[in-house]
Design a protein around this motif. Structure first.
Motif, PDB file in Angstrom:
ATOM      1  N   THR A   1       8.410   6.956   4.399  1.00 58.21           N
ATOM      2  CA  THR A   1       9.245   5.880   4.937  1.00 58.21           C
ATOM      3  C   THR A   1      10.707   6.203   4.618  1.00 58.21           C
ATOM      4  O   THR A   1      11.008   7.160   3.905  1.00 58.21           O
ATOM      5  CB  THR A   1       8.877   4.518   4.315  1.00 58.21           C
ATOM      6  N   ASP A   2      11.599   5.373   5.114  1.00 59.24           N
ATOM      7  CA  ASP A   2      13.015   5.567   4.803  1.00 59.24           C
ATOM      8  C   ASP A   2      13.289   5.384   3.317  1.00 59.24           C
ATOM      9  O   ASP A   2      14.312   5.863   2.801  1.00 59.24           O
ATOM     10  CB  ASP A   2      13.872   4.588   5.608  1.00 59.24           C
ATOM     11  N   ASP A   3      12.396   4.709   2.621  1.00 60.23           N
ATOM     12  CA  ASP A   3      12.563   4.450   1.190  1.00 60.23           C
ATOM     13  C   ASP A   3      11.772   5.412   0.319  1.00 60.23           C
ATOM     14  O   ASP A   3      11.729   5.257  -0.904  1.00 60.23           O
ATOM     15  CB  ASP A   3      12.128   3.010   0.873  1.00 60.23           C
ATOM     16  N   GLY A   4      11.127   6.404   0.933  1.00 60.85           N
ATOM     17  CA  GLY A   4      10.271   7.313   0.178  1.00 60.85           C
ATOM     18  C   GLY A   4       8.819   7.135   0.578  1.00 60.85           C
ATOM     19  O   GLY A   4       8.485   6.347   1.479  1.00 60.85           O
ATOM     20  N   ILE A   5       7.925   7.855  -0.085  1.00 61.38           N
ATOM     21  CA  ILE A   5       6.496   7.766   0.224  1.00 61.38           C
ATOM     22  C   ILE A   5       5.940   6.454  -0.300  1.00 61.38           C
ATOM     23  O   ILE A   5       6.150   6.086  -1.460  1.00 61.38           O
ATOM     24  CB  ILE A   5       5.751   8.974  -0.369  1.00 61.38           C
ATOM     25  N   ARG A   6       5.235   5.740   0.576  1.00 62.17           N
ATOM     26  CA  ARG A   6       4.648   4.440   0.210  1.00 62.17           C
ATOM     27  C   ARG A   6       3.159   4.445   0.568  1.00 62.17           C
ATOM     28  O   ARG A   6       2.707   5.185   1.442  1.00 62.17           O
ATOM     29  CB  ARG A   6       5.329   3.284   0.951  1.00 62.17           C
ATOM     30  N   GLY A   7       2.414   3.593  -0.114  1.00 65.87           N
ATOM     31  CA  GLY A   7       1.006   3.412   0.177  1.00 65.87           C
ATOM     32  C   GLY A   7       0.784   2.156   0.994  1.00 65.87           C
ATOM     33  O   GLY A   7       1.451   1.134   0.778  1.00 65.87           O
ATOM     34  N   PHE A   8      -0.171   2.215   1.938  1.00 61.86           N
ATOM     35  CA  PHE A   8      -0.469   1.083   2.813  1.00 61.86           C
ATOM     36  C   PHE A   8      -1.967   0.809   2.801  1.00 61.86           C
ATOM     37  O   PHE A   8      -2.782   1.737   2.833  1.00 61.86           O
ATOM     38  CB  PHE A   8      -0.019   1.373   4.250  1.00 61.86           C
ATOM     39  N   VAL A   9      -2.313  -0.469   2.748  1.00 64.36           N
ATOM     40  CA  VAL A   9      -3.709  -0.894   2.804  1.00 64.36           C
ATOM     41  C   VAL A   9      -4.016  -1.214   4.256  1.00 64.36           C
ATOM     42  O   VAL A   9      -3.482  -2.181   4.824  1.00 64.36           O
ATOM     43  CB  VAL A   9      -3.950  -2.115   1.906  1.00 64.36           C
ATOM     44  N   VAL A  10      -4.881  -0.380   4.858  1.00 65.19           N
ATOM     45  CA  VAL A  10      -5.102  -0.436   6.302  1.00 65.19           C
ATOM     46  C   VAL A  10      -6.564  -0.764   6.592  1.00 65.19           C
ATOM     47  O   VAL A  10      -7.446   0.084   6.355  1.00 65.19           O
ATOM     48  CB  VAL A  10      -4.744   0.911   6.960  1.00 65.19           C
ATOM     49  N   PRO A  11      -6.877  -1.957   7.099  1.00 71.01           N
ATOM     50  CA  PRO A  11      -8.246  -2.205   7.563  1.00 71.01           C
ATOM     51  C   PRO A  11      -8.583  -1.208   8.668  1.00 71.01           C
ATOM     52  O   PRO A  11      -7.785  -0.993   9.595  1.00 71.01           O
ATOM     53  CB  PRO A  11      -8.180  -3.644   8.097  1.00 71.01           C
ATOM     54  N   THR A  12      -9.739  -0.583   8.576  1.00 72.83           N
ATOM     55  CA  THR A  12     -10.051   0.503   9.502  1.00 72.83           C
ATOM     56  C   THR A  12     -10.372   0.027  10.910  1.00 72.83           C
ATOM     57  O   THR A  12     -10.474   0.854  11.824  1.00 72.83           O
ATOM     58  CB  THR A  12     -11.225   1.344   8.964  1.00 72.83           C
ATOM     59  N   ASP A  13     -10.528  -1.277  11.103  1.00 71.17           N
ATOM     60  CA  ASP A  13     -10.735  -1.783  12.463  1.00 71.17           C
ATOM     61  C   ASP A  13      -9.416  -2.103  13.154  1.00 71.17           C
ATOM     62  O   ASP A  13      -9.394  -2.645  14.257  1.00 71.17           O
ATOM     63  CB  ASP A  13     -11.655  -3.007  12.465  1.00 71.17           C
TER      64      ASP A  13
ATOM     65  N   PRO B   1       1.077  -5.685   8.923  1.00 70.85           N
ATOM     66  CA  PRO B   1       1.997  -6.717   8.427  1.00 70.85           C
ATOM     67  C   PRO B   1       2.785  -6.208   7.226  1.00 70.85           C
ATOM     68  O   PRO B   1       2.432  -5.190   6.613  1.00 70.85           O
ATOM     69  CB  PRO B   1       1.060  -7.855   8.030  1.00 70.85           C
ATOM     70  N   ALA B   2       3.828  -6.916   6.884  1.00 70.19           N
ATOM     71  CA  ALA B   2       4.636  -6.536   5.722  1.00 70.19           C
ATOM     72  C   ALA B   2       3.801  -6.502   4.454  1.00 70.19           C
ATOM     73  O   ALA B   2       4.081  -5.729   3.533  1.00 70.19           O
ATOM     74  CB  ALA B   2       5.803  -7.507   5.563  1.00 70.19           C
ATOM     75  N   THR B   3       2.755  -7.317   4.406  1.00 72.24           N
ATOM     76  CA  THR B   3       1.912  -7.410   3.210  1.00 72.24           C
ATOM     77  C   THR B   3       0.965  -6.229   3.048  1.00 72.24           C
ATOM     78  O   THR B   3       0.233  -6.151   2.071  1.00 72.24           O
ATOM     79  CB  THR B   3       1.079  -8.705   3.255  1.00 72.24           C
ATOM     80  N   ALA B   4       0.978  -5.284   4.004  1.00 65.89           N
ATOM     81  CA  ALA B   4       0.070  -4.138   3.913  1.00 65.89           C
ATOM     82  C   ALA B   4       0.544  -3.111   2.899  1.00 65.89           C
ATOM     83  O   ALA B   4      -0.258  -2.315   2.395  1.00 65.89           O
ATOM     84  CB  ALA B   4      -0.076  -3.474   5.275  1.00 65.89           C
ATOM     85  N   VAL B   5       1.825  -3.081   2.579  1.00 65.60           N
ATOM     86  CA  VAL B   5       2.343  -2.063   1.692  1.00 65.60           C
ATOM     87  C   VAL B   5       1.933  -2.350   0.246  1.00 65.60           C
ATOM     88  O   VAL B   5       1.853  -3.521  -0.171  1.00 65.60           O
ATOM     89  CB  VAL B   5       3.885  -1.955   1.813  1.00 65.60           C
ATOM     90  N   LEU B   6       1.627  -1.295  -0.508  1.00 67.36           N
ATOM     91  CA  LEU B   6       1.392  -1.459  -1.943  1.00 67.36           C
ATOM     92  C   LEU B   6       2.749  -1.697  -2.610  1.00 67.36           C
ATOM     93  O   LEU B   6       3.607  -0.802  -2.605  1.00 67.36           O
ATOM     94  CB  LEU B   6       0.720  -0.207  -2.520  1.00 67.36           C
ATOM     95  N   PRO B   7       2.963  -2.850  -3.208  1.00 69.26           N
ATOM     96  CA  PRO B   7       4.317  -3.214  -3.624  1.00 69.26           C
ATOM     97  C   PRO B   7       4.800  -2.571  -4.920  1.00 69.26           C
ATOM     98  O   PRO B   7       6.001  -2.547  -5.186  1.00 69.26           O
ATOM     99  CB  PRO B   7       4.232  -4.734  -3.788  1.00 69.26           C
ATOM    100  N   GLU B   8       3.885  -2.040  -5.729  1.00 68.59           N
ATOM    101  CA  GLU B   8       4.254  -1.666  -7.087  1.00 68.59           C
ATOM    102  C   GLU B   8       4.546  -0.188  -7.292  1.00 68.59           C
ATOM    103  O   GLU B   8       4.668   0.262  -8.434  1.00 68.59           O
ATOM    104  CB  GLU B   8       3.143  -2.100  -8.057  1.00 68.59           C
ATOM    105  N   VAL B   9       4.684   0.584  -6.202  1.00 70.48           N
ATOM    106  CA  VAL B   9       4.968   2.008  -6.400  1.00 70.48           C
ATOM    107  C   VAL B   9       5.672   2.579  -5.185  1.00 70.48           C
ATOM    108  O   VAL B   9       5.410   2.182  -4.046  1.00 70.48           O
ATOM    109  CB  VAL B   9       3.665   2.796  -6.684  1.00 70.48           C
ATOM    110  N   THR B  10       6.592   3.507  -5.443  1.00 63.25           N
ATOM    111  CA  THR B  10       7.247   4.308  -4.408  1.00 63.25           C
ATOM    112  C   THR B  10       7.266   5.750  -4.880  1.00 63.25           C
ATOM    113  O   THR B  10       7.514   6.025  -6.055  1.00 63.25           O
ATOM    114  CB  THR B  10       8.687   3.832  -4.157  1.00 63.25           C
ATOM    115  N   GLY B  11       6.993   6.677  -3.962  1.00 58.56           N
ATOM    116  CA  GLY B  11       7.023   8.086  -4.304  1.00 58.56           C
ATOM    117  C   GLY B  11       5.643   8.640  -4.611  1.00 58.56           C
ATOM    118  O   GLY B  11       4.637   7.919  -4.592  1.00 58.56           O
ATOM    119  N   LEU B  12       5.597   9.929  -4.918  1.00 54.17           N
ATOM    120  CA  LEU B  12       4.326  10.612  -5.158  1.00 54.17           C
ATOM    121  C   LEU B  12       3.664  10.226  -6.472  1.00 54.17           C
ATOM    122  O   LEU B  12       2.502  10.562  -6.701  1.00 54.17           O
ATOM    123  CB  LEU B  12       4.533  12.125  -5.114  1.00 54.17           C
ATOM    124  N   ARG B  13       4.386   9.522  -7.332  1.00 55.00           N
ATOM    125  CA  ARG B  13       3.765   9.047  -8.573  1.00 55.00           C
ATOM    126  C   ARG B  13       2.521   8.220  -8.266  1.00 55.00           C
ATOM    127  O   ARG B  13       1.534   8.264  -9.013  1.00 55.00           O
ATOM    128  CB  ARG B  13       4.759   8.202  -9.374  1.00 55.00           C
TER     129      ARG B  13
END
Length: 387
Positions: free
Chosen positions: A181-193, A224-236
């Protein structure tokens, strides 16, 4: 009395009664549900999805996580379970690893309270399946070069890209996908359907046949905005989860090695050539001794690594030590075991070559030998040899 054929150094004496009881429980599950069926699953390339809820009921899914229906077990207990499961087959242990150490761990470590409540209880029970999307067709050992991208659009996100070798993706209910993302690597929770998300199993594998690995494509997946994992940015974030999985691997590999050794020990006692059992020949005894040496050493490495983890003192470089050593030695043990079996060793009647084939995948995923060598080299010298 110590049985020198099975536990030469009496490592069992280093385990608590609770740890021994867990081992017995998982070992019985493997004996009852995996061993009688694994040859057919492997030959037919079938993952036994009906085992998922059974493993949930045994507390094996996310067992090292706390709360939300998870087991809250110690790192050593999780390692013991991984060892017993991989003695059955690497594919079954891999399921537990992808579900618990990768997908569930990502949500537990970095997710919002809402995400944890929505997904973790069902995943712990085996009612929901998760996958972890990091590796890409052109980005394996170098995840920083990923091209999967998430763009902010309005109040949400749009995800585009591709992932490869993603365990469980075609049967998963939810995917944890890492994207630039523009803010670095982020994790997203994606329902597979979600529309635009597609997972396709990779066919014609020579390894991990009783498991599922997939290609994932994502075309304008709206989140939605709530899909992003909020507590981490980057490869950590993804690296933290990979270390959880690597930890389970260093135990699991010794389970495969132990099963191969025990298989050929029994065979060598029974198989007669030139008027005496194979076990009476010096070269056979040398092979068996070499197996015992490496299995016992590898198990001690796993146990010490687990004790360090439980005490909060484990460093990622120490996980690399165990993953590199134990998988490498396990492959050699399984290959040597196959030679004792002669021509019979190429059939599914005996486990060593199946284990060796599976371990080629285990050797590659969650960091190749080369990557773990360089991680250790950097730790030893203080000089990074890769960017």
């Amino acid at each position: 009395m110590i049985d020198l054929a099975t536990d030469y150094l009496d490592i069992d004496s280093l385990l608590s009664q609770q740890e021994l009881d867990l081992r017995s429980q998982v070992r019985q599950f493997v004996d009852d549900r995996i061993r009688p069926n694994i040859n057919a699953w492997y030959e037919d390339a079938v993952f036994p999805q009906d085992l998922v809820k059974e493993m949930g009921s045994l507390g094996l899914l996310g067992m090292h996580l706390n709360g939300y229906g998870c087991g809250g077990r110690s790192a050593v207990e999780y390692g013991i379970a991984a060892m017993e499961l991989e003695a059955g087959d690497s594919g079954i242990r891999t399921f537990v690893s992808v579900q618990g150490s990768l997908a569930m761990s990502a949500i537990a470590k970095f997710g919002s309270e809402e995400q944890k409540r929505q997904w973790l209880p069902g995943m712990a029970a085996g009612e929901l399946i998760g996958c972890f999307g990091l590796t890409e067709p052109t980005a394996g050992s170098d995840p920083a070069s990923m091209v999967t991208r998430a763009e902010r659009v309005g109040h949400g996100w749009v995800l585009n890209g591709a992932k490869r070798w993603i365990g469980l993706a075609s049967i998963a209910d939810v995917a944890v996908v890492w994207a630039a993302t523009d803010d670095g690597i982020r994790g997203f929770v994606v329902p597979t359907d979600t529309e635009g998300f597609m997972a396709t199993p990779i066919p014609d594998k020579l390894s991990m046949r009783a498991s599922i690995q997939c290609d994932i494509t994502m075309e304008n997946v709206q989140l939605p905005a709530t899909a992003v994992l909020p507590e981490v940015t980057g490869l950590r974030g993804p690296f933290s989860c990979l270390n959880e999985a690597r930890y389970g691997i260093l135990w699991g590999a010794m389970g495969a090695a132990r099963d191969a050794y025990q298989t050929v020990l029994a065979y060598a006692d029974q198989r007669t050539q030139f008027g005496k059992p194979l076990a009476a020949f010096q070269l056979t005894q040398q092979k068996l001794v070499d197996m015992v040496l490496e299995i016992q050493k590898g198990t001690l490495v796993a146990l010490q690594t687990g004790r360090l983890k439980d005490s909060g003192r484990l460093r990622p470089e120490q996980i690399s030590f165990g993953k590199l050593n134990n998988v490498r030695q396990a492959i050699e043990i399984c290959r040597s075991a196959r030679t004792i079996l002669g021509g019979n060793g190429i059939t599914l009647e005996y486990s060593p070559l199946r284990h060796a084939n599976n371990l080629e995948s285990v050797r590659t995923y969650e960091g190749t030998d080369e990557i773990h060598t360089l991680i250790m080299g950097r730790a030893i010298t203080g000089i990074p040899s890769f960017s």
